[in-house]
Design a protein around this motif. Sequence first.
Motif, short mmCIF file in Angstrom:
data_model
loop_
_atom_site.label_atom_id
_atom_site.label_comp_id
_atom_site.label_asym_id
_atom_site.label_seq_id
_atom_site.Cartn_x
_atom_site.Cartn_y
_atom_site.Cartn_z
N ARG A 157 0.85 -1.20 0.00
CA ARG A 157 0.00 0.00 0.00
C ARG A 157 0.88 1.24 0.00
NH1 ARG A 157 -5.23 1.40 1.49
NH2 ARG A 157 -5.67 -0.75 2.09
N TYR A 195 -5.04 2.69 -5.95
CA TYR A 195 -5.23 2.90 -4.52
C TYR A 195 -5.97 4.22 -4.25
CZ TYR A 195 -2.69 -1.07 -2.59
OH TYR A 195 -2.32 -2.33 -2.21
N ARG A 250 -9.73 3.73 -4.56
CA ARG A 250 -10.40 2.80 -3.66
C ARG A 250 -11.31 3.56 -2.70
NH1 ARG A 250 -6.33 -2.01 -1.57
NH2 ARG A 250 -5.76 -2.85 -3.64
N ASP A 251 -12.61 3.27 -2.76
CA ASP A 251 -13.58 3.91 -1.87
C ASP A 251 -13.46 5.43 -1.87
OD1 ASP A 251 -14.78 1.51 -1.06
OD2 ASP A 251 -13.23 1.17 0.44
N ASN A 252 -13.15 6.00 -3.02
CA ASN A 252 -13.00 7.44 -3.14
C ASN A 252 -13.62 7.90 -4.45
OD1 ASN A 252 -12.19 9.87 -2.08
ND2 ASN A 252 -10.03 9.32 -1.93
N ASP A 253 -14.18 9.10 -4.47
CA ASP A 253 -14.85 9.62 -5.65
C ASP A 253 -14.25 10.96 -6.04
OD1 ASP A 253 -16.93 7.56 -5.81
OD2 ASP A 253 -17.66 8.44 -3.94
#
Length: 291
Positions: free
Chosen positions: A103, A230, A233-236
């Motif tokens: 990561r 990365y 991931r879970d981001n807009d």
Amino acid sequence: MSHLVRFDGGGGDVRVGLLTGDEVRPLAVGSMSDLLRRPVAEIRELAEAAGEPRPTAGTRLLPPLDGRMEVWAAGVTYLRSEEARREESTDEDVYARVYRAKRPELFFKSAAWRVVTDGEPIAVRADSANNVPEPELGLLLTAGGETAGYLVVDDVSSRSIEGENPLYLPQAKSYTGSCAVSARVRPAWEVPDPLSLDLRMRILREGHEVFAGAASTSQLNRKPADLIEYLLRDNDFPDGAVLSTGTSVVPGLDQGLQPGDVVEIEIAEVGSLRSPVVLGADEVRRVLAGR
């Protein structure tokens, strides 16, 4: 060589265009964020169908960000950066671990409205003893996560604040005057290999060079595609974003910025960025307020 730009043609008429030589051709979009809501294939079609050329005389280039765009940055992506962060830190091992980890380190750098561009000032924090420029290749990302272009980013940072405690990273990295980007964005379809670009930076003090360094994006320990994956991931990012990929040109602990310095950065095939240095954010605020 052509570049995507955001420009004020006079009277507050802000447009997006394709800059080639001393002429700019407007694109049929209302803003940079409007452009980045589209896939790269459509962006290229719009660039190729750009309007009638107009001379750049009297045209002011603006930062290529607007709307809800954000700047994010990656850290410890080059070996030199990992070494420099360990030198300055009271907790060296945290940087060695993230350099080797799967990561990456990613952090929020700036909102669109707080970004400065070529010729505008960057600031060193008044409460920091050591501040440095960090020259980086930036990726201009669409809302869908495609790379639409490349630009120059200066991730100005307080080494002393971050070095005191890694938890102080947001204060060391995100403040008014800490993020400068080139006004010109090189379209992705014109850069065949973003991992073979030479990068140079120098710091001028009273007209004299006090630091110079060079690197290549071939030295990146993290591939841009992995950083993007990365980041998303879970981001807009509905209006697109800029992702800065990290630096390997790091001045020594005794070579920090001083007010009055000028930082010059150049990335081959992409562009350049020149920034005067001021102490504190007041002068930067005046520039931002005058747009």
